[in-house]
Write an enzyme that holds these catalytic residues in place. Structure first.
Site, PDB file in Angstrom:
ATOM      1  N   VAL A  83       2.293   3.098  -1.438  1.00  0.00           N
ATOM      2  CA  VAL A  83       3.337   3.474  -2.393  1.00  0.00           C
ATOM      3  C   VAL A  83       3.473   2.400  -3.473  1.00  0.00           C
ATOM      4  O   VAL A  83       3.704   1.220  -3.173  1.00  0.00           O
ATOM      5  CB  VAL A  83       4.685   3.677  -1.683  1.00  0.00           C
ATOM      6  N   LYS A  84       3.321   2.811  -4.715  1.00  0.00           N
ATOM      7  CA  LYS A  84       3.465   1.894  -5.849  1.00  0.00           C
ATOM      8  C   LYS A  84       4.947   1.739  -6.185  1.00  0.00           C
ATOM      9  O   LYS A  84       5.650   2.721  -6.433  1.00  0.00           O
ATOM     10  CB  LYS A  84       2.699   2.412  -7.063  1.00  0.00           C
ATOM     11  N   ILE A  85       5.377   0.489  -6.207  1.00  0.00           N
ATOM     12  CA  ILE A  85       6.767   0.137  -6.478  1.00  0.00           C
ATOM     13  C   ILE A  85       6.802  -0.767  -7.701  1.00  0.00           C
ATOM     14  O   ILE A  85       6.040  -1.734  -7.788  1.00  0.00           O
ATOM     15  CB  ILE A  85       7.391  -0.614  -5.280  1.00  0.00           C
TER      16      ILE A  85
END
Length: 216
Positions: A83-85
């Site tokens: 997951v890109k945060i």
């Protein structure tokens, strides 16, 4: 060094994967929007192509609570989802929580060594410095990668460095020389890595010379 392909186009991913050089995929909302397809069917197709290799999918919420909820939903798509945060204070809170839950994260839009250091301390799986965008504003993006790699080695952080916003083959070479863990590369640049005019000339010469060999 691992190579990820930076695209959401299944045809590009398939061609690069069949070369045998791809270790994962990164996407973002801009790349997803270019495909003009429903999100879930597109992502599931990509997951099928890369067969368990990591695929980075980005959250859109600005508050940590929303990021965490989105991340949990994205992680349900497959156990290879990262997951890109975004690199913000809210993002750091989300990274800490998600890490405790076993959800892998990729801290995106990193533009300084201090941002990378904070993300690593929060427990991110990957940090993504955007070198091309720094080059665009007359900074040397690869200097940032060199600083991050040195800091992570100094303190033995487990986070990996993904060199992002790659624009040309020289970026890939420089990233490899510095010792970055991953380069995420557009298909166009992957194709450029393959090509060299002397290779083409050499093949043509061999084929022409082979015609001169007697065949019985």
């Amino acid at each position: 060094m691992e190579f990820f392909i930076d695209t959401a186009n299944p045809n590009e991913i398939r061609k690069a994967f069949e070369m045998g050089v791809i270790d994962g995929v990164t996407t973002n909302p801009t790349l997803i929007s270019k495909e003009n397809r429903d999100f879930l069917p597109l992502v599931r197709e990509i997951c099928e192509i890369i067969k368990g290799l990591p695929i980075s999918l980005e959250v859109l919420s600005l508050k940590s609570e929303g990021m965490i909820e989105e991340a949990r939903n994205l992680a349900e798509i497959g156990n290879n989802v990262v997951v890109k945060i975004p690199m913000t204070a809210e993002g750091l809170r989300a990274i800490k929580t998600l890490g405790a839950e076993g959800i892998k994260t990729n801290t995106t839009l990193v533009f300084s060594p201090t941002q990378a250091l904070l993300a690593a301390k929060a427990g991110t799986t990957y940090v993504s410095p955007f070198i091309g965008r720094l080059d665009d504003i007359s900074q040397t993006g690869m200097d940032l990668v060199e600083q991050i790699v040195a800091i992570f080695k100094n303190y033995r952080f487990g986070s990996k460095v993904i060199v992002s916003s790659i624009r040309h083959p020289i970026h890939v070479v420089e990233a490899a020389l510095i010792g970055a863990d991953v380069a995420t590369i557009p298909y166009k640049v992957i194709d450029q890595l393959v090509q060299h005019p002397l290779t083409d000339i050499g093949i043509e010469k061999f084929l022409e010379d082979w015609k001169k060999v007697p065949k019985r």
